[in-house]
Design an enzyme around this catalytic site. Structure first.
Site, short mmCIF file in Angstrom:
data_model
loop_
_atom_site.label_atom_id
_atom_site.label_comp_id
_atom_site.label_asym_id
_atom_site.label_seq_id
_atom_site.Cartn_x
_atom_site.Cartn_y
_atom_site.Cartn_z
N ASN A 96 1.07 -1.02 -0.11
CA ASN A 96 0.23 0.08 0.03
C ASN A 96 1.12 1.22 -0.02
OD1 ASN A 96 -1.86 2.12 0.53
ND2 ASN A 96 -2.73 1.11 2.53
N LYS A 146 0.23 4.31 0.37
CA LYS A 146 -0.38 5.31 0.98
C LYS A 146 -0.18 6.69 0.45
CE LYS A 146 -0.76 2.67 5.09
NZ LYS A 146 -0.71 2.50 6.62
N HIS A 180 -9.85 0.55 4.24
CA HIS A 180 -8.55 0.64 4.97
C HIS A 180 -8.91 1.19 6.32
CE1 HIS A 180 -4.48 1.81 6.12
NE2 HIS A 180 -4.36 0.67 5.33
N GLU A 229 -5.62 -6.00 10.13
CA GLU A 229 -4.47 -4.94 10.61
C GLU A 229 -5.01 -4.03 11.75
OE1 GLU A 229 -2.74 -3.34 6.59
OE2 GLU A 229 -4.35 -2.12 7.14
N ILE A 245 -0.10 -0.24 13.04
CA ILE A 245 0.16 0.19 11.75
C ILE A 245 1.05 1.48 11.77
CG2 ILE A 245 -0.82 1.66 9.66
CD1 ILE A 245 -3.34 0.10 10.00
N GLY A 279 2.94 -3.31 10.83
CA GLY A 279 4.24 -3.21 11.27
C GLY A 279 5.16 -4.28 10.66
N ALA A 303 3.27 -1.38 4.18
CA ALA A 303 3.74 -0.15 3.67
C ALA A 303 4.92 0.43 4.37
CB ALA A 303 2.41 1.18 4.00
N SER A 304 4.98 1.14 5.42
CA SER A 304 6.13 1.86 5.92
C SER A 304 7.52 0.86 5.82
CB SER A 304 5.85 2.40 7.02
OG SER A 304 5.57 1.56 8.22
O1 G3P Z 1 -2.20 -1.16 4.43
C1 G3P Z 1 -1.07 -1.44 5.05
C2 G3P Z 1 -0.82 -0.63 6.41
O2 G3P Z 1 -1.89 -0.18 6.92
C3 G3P Z 1 0.19 -1.25 7.30
O3 G3P Z 1 0.82 -0.02 7.33
O4 G3P Z 1 3.34 0.84 7.69
O5 G3P Z 1 2.43 -0.70 9.26
O6 G3P Z 1 3.09 -1.39 6.85
P1 G3P Z 1 2.74 -0.45 7.99
#
Ligand code: G3P
Length: 225
Positions: free
Chosen positions: A12, A14, A96, A144, A149, A184, A205-206
């Site tokens: 994602n 984002k 989301h 999630e 997150i 995470g 994502a991050s």
């Molecule tokens: O959609 C994926 C997300 O919400 C998870 O984010 O940055 O924790 O990988 P992250």
């Protein structure tokens, strides 16, 4: 191999600068290279304005981050399914944590995607909502926990019961729905733990987007499968 065969990695994008515009295109190309090298399905979830360009310049499967439940007409600022489809998406995230929807809109969006031969990926926050959404028969449910997150603390290692419980309850409603987990996740150990708990892939994502070398981070992510 079909575009959404599992195990699967859905990234994602984002609204990070590191995954927007030209950076987003580079990230999509990194996904494509790693998918080709490893044989593992990698899917890009870019911002709406970047979809068309990424579709033109890569072969990577693409999902929208959000679709508004609106019909063509007067809905200024909305993401229209028909337009996203023409831009080249293969599916969409729905609900989301950063773009929650009503139950009625989730249900409608799953049906619209299905009627257009597009893949639906519904995000949920816990085991109970995952079980509830399973009744709508999406293609994927991605659990999630919101508090993890962007935290760097992996759901698959810190809250394994959420992943395991979601897999169990979703499959008891409909065994054809595939379960992903996210929040995470960034390392090979995180992804392996997710798969060991019964998840069929990850939504993240991050951990990739903000890493110094996203391509290497993706290779590490799938190194223990
Ligand atoms: O959609 C994926 C997300 O919400 C998870 O984010 O940055 O924790 O990988 P992250």
């Amino acid at each position: 191999m079909s575009k959404f065969d599992t195990p699967i990695v859905i990234l994602n994008f984002k609204t990070y600068i590191e995954s927007s515009g030209a950076n987003g295109l580079n990230l999509a190309k990194a996904l494509e290279i790693v998918a080709d090298e490893t044989g593992i399905n990698m899917v890009a979830g870019p911002q709406t304005v970047d979809i068309y360009k990424i579709k033109e310049e890569t072969r990577i499967p693409i999902v929208a981050q959000h679709i508004d439940n609106v019909n063509p007409g007067g809905h200024t600022g909305s993401n229209l399914l028909e337009c996203l489809k023409e831009s080249g998406v293969d599916g969409s995230l729905i609900n989301h944590s950063e773009k929650r929807m009503t139950l009625a809109d989730i249900d409608e969006n799953i049906k619209k995607l299905n009627n257009n031969d597009l893949t639906s990926i519904v995000c949920t926050n816990n085991v109970n909502t995952s079980e509830a959404v399973a009744n709508f028969k999406p293609d994927f449910i991605a659990v999630e926990p919101p508090e993890l997150i962007g935290s760097g603390i992996s759901v698959s290692q810190a809250e394994p019961e959420v992943v395991e419980g979601t897999v169990k309850r979703v499959k008891s409603v409909n065994k054809n729905i595939k379960v992903l987990c996210g929040a995470g996740i960034s390392t090979g150990d995180d992804m392996k733990a997710a798969l060991d708990l019964g998840a069929e892939g990850v939504l993240l994502a991050s951990g990739i987007i903000l890493s110094k070398d996203p391509k290497q981070a993706l290779l590490d992510l799938v190194s223990k499968i």
